[in-house]
Design a protein around this motif. Structure first.
Motif, PDB file in Angstrom:
ATOM      1  N   MET A  59      -1.608  -1.162  -3.877  1.00  0.00           N
ATOM      2  CA  MET A  59      -2.758  -0.351  -3.503  1.00  0.00           C
ATOM      3  C   MET A  59      -2.332   1.113  -3.434  1.00  0.00           C
ATOM      4  O   MET A  59      -1.339   1.441  -2.785  1.00  0.00           O
ATOM      5  CB  MET A  59      -3.303  -0.767  -2.140  1.00  0.00           C
ATOM      6  CG  MET A  59      -3.612  -2.236  -2.012  1.00  0.00           C
ATOM      7  SD  MET A  59      -5.118  -2.648  -2.861  1.00  0.00           S
ATOM      8  CE  MET A  59      -4.956  -4.431  -2.956  1.00  0.00           C
ATOM      9  N   GLU A  67       0.850  -1.188   0.000  1.00  0.00           N
ATOM     10  CA  GLU A  67       0.000   0.000   0.000  1.00  0.00           C
ATOM     11  C   GLU A  67       0.886   1.238   0.000  1.00  0.00           C
ATOM     12  O   GLU A  67       1.775   1.377   0.851  1.00  0.00           O
ATOM     13  CB  GLU A  67      -0.912   0.033   1.217  1.00  0.00           C
ATOM     14  CG  GLU A  67      -1.791   1.271   1.267  1.00  0.00           C
ATOM     15  CD  GLU A  67      -2.474   1.490   2.596  1.00  0.00           C
ATOM     16  OE1 GLU A  67      -2.736   2.657   2.939  1.00  0.00           O
ATOM     17  OE2 GLU A  67      -2.731   0.495   3.309  1.00  0.00           O
ATOM     18  N   SER A 108      -4.424  -7.021   5.127  1.00  0.00           N
ATOM     19  CA  SER A 108      -3.439  -5.979   5.399  1.00  0.00           C
ATOM     20  C   SER A 108      -2.970  -6.030   6.845  1.00  0.00           C
ATOM     21  O   SER A 108      -3.754  -6.278   7.765  1.00  0.00           O
ATOM     22  CB  SER A 108      -4.068  -4.607   5.101  1.00  0.00           C
ATOM     23  OG  SER A 108      -3.154  -3.568   5.362  1.00  0.00           O
TER      24      SER A 108
END
Length: 367
Positions: free
Chosen positions: A177, A94, A330
């Motif tokens: 992400m 991310e 996550s």
């Protein structure tokens, strides 16, 4: 010498054996039939001791719910450089991005100005090479209190991934992400304004070859098999619905095509399954995960947040996330932080990707 020559000739005459690709046992599974563990804020470095002192003692707040001491506690985790994470086997990341088209927006983040006013020199220098003065997207968490990053320049983050990918062309697909946190004058735009989205895609394709990117238009119906997508990188927009809609409008007018936009329904709203290819459901016990699975969507959830699970060694959300069927789980703790506990988020075999026991139950049980 004769023995050496004989060995050398034998080596030349023996057919080369192609190396076994990573996760070869997953090759005939679709992307929605595997589970990835992703690092949350994959670039993040914890505030240094001087920053922590400021958060604990200055009275700083980030809104009514987030006092300085609470922020210091929540941000007390660090991730390894992206290339190191890739070497460990992590394949999902991310990255937060801020548009900085003129450069200099983060040349001196607010917390460094606050420290200077209090005559508190930071424990580590900020931007010694002047990279933050140059135009381009930046990858940090929060400029006001939490800017430290292993790759504060977005292109540098991408470059780590691209170079590792080029050296390992048989890797399973890598997920990136993107959380778009806005530009210097984007108050009227969700995520980014049209030109910002275009600049973002321009930076991605300046580093990642287009033929290495698996785009939404490439998915005709079902998700591809792992073997068919080896060496590819997928970019997802991990943002609220208004930012996803902003990107979709920009894509229609500017011909943008790289980001998979997800559905992120309100707390009690039904999950729409027609418009997006994936669902953002941060709570691992969210009942709507089953709707996403039935629709063939990828899905995202979180195993932990704000360092609380690690501090208490509480694995309940982690285990719930594993069992939920989520495609992407996550965590801030892909490896343990021994200051807190042995808490970590890895699958039972120690890997960061596995056959999804919910969406591919029968296939997972095969030897």
């Amino acid at each position: 010498m004769k023995a050496l020559l004989t060995f050398s000739m034998a080596s030349l005459l023996t057919p080369a054996v192609a190396p076994r690709p990573e996760h070869a046992d997953l090759g005939n599974l679709r992307l929605d039939q595997v589970q990835y563990i992703q690092t949350h804020n994959s670039y993040h470095l914890a505030p240094d001791p001087t920053m922590v002192l400021y958060l604990l003692s200055s009275g700083y707040r980030d809104g009514p719910d987030w006092s300085g001491p609470r922020l210091a506690r929540a941000t007390a985790y660090s991730n390894l450089p992206l290339e190191t994470q890739l070497e460990l086997g992590i394949r999902a990341f991310e990255l937060d991005v801020y548009d900085d088209p003129q450069g200099g927006r983060f040349a001196e983040p607010a917390i460094f100005r606050a420290l200077a006013e209090r005559r508190l020199p930071p424990a580590s220098a900020w931007d010694p090479d002047g990279a933050m003065k140059r135009p381009g997207f930046k990858t940090i968490h929060k400029e006001h209190y939490d800017p430290r990053s292993t790759c504060p320049v977005f292109k540098d983050c991408l470059r780590e991934i691209a170079q590792w990918s080029a050296r390992h062309p048989d890797h399973v697909p890598i997920y990136v992400m993107i959380e778009a946190k806005g530009g210097p004058s984007d108050a009227a735009c969700a995520g980014l304004c049209v030109d910002g989205w275009a600049r973002l895609e321009g930076e991605i394709t300046a580093i990642i070859p287009r033929d290495a990117i698996l785009r939404p238009v490439d998915i005709v119906s079902a998700w591809p098999m792992i073997d068919a997508a080896r060496g590819k990188i997928l970019f997802f927009l991990l943002d609220e619905d208004d930012a996803a809609e902003s990107y979709r409008k920009a894509a229609a007018t500017k011909g943008l095509s790289l980001l998979f936009t997800g559905e992120r329904p309100a707390k009690k709203a039904a999950l729409p399954t027609r418009r997006a290819r994936w669902a953002i459901l941060p709570k691992p016990g969210d009942a709507r995960m089953a709707d996403a699975i039935r629709a063939g969507m990828l899905s995202y959830t979180r195993a932990d947040s704000n360092t609380e699970a690690a501090r208490t060694a509480d694995t309940s959300d982690r285990d719930r996330a594993f069992a939920s069927g989520a495609s992407i789980i996550s965590t801030d703790f892909p490896i343990p932080d021994r200051r807190y506990s042995n808490y970590a988020v890895r699958f039972p075999n120690g890997a960061y990707i596995r056959c999804n026991p919910t969406t591919a139950k029968e296939l997972c049980s095969r030897p």
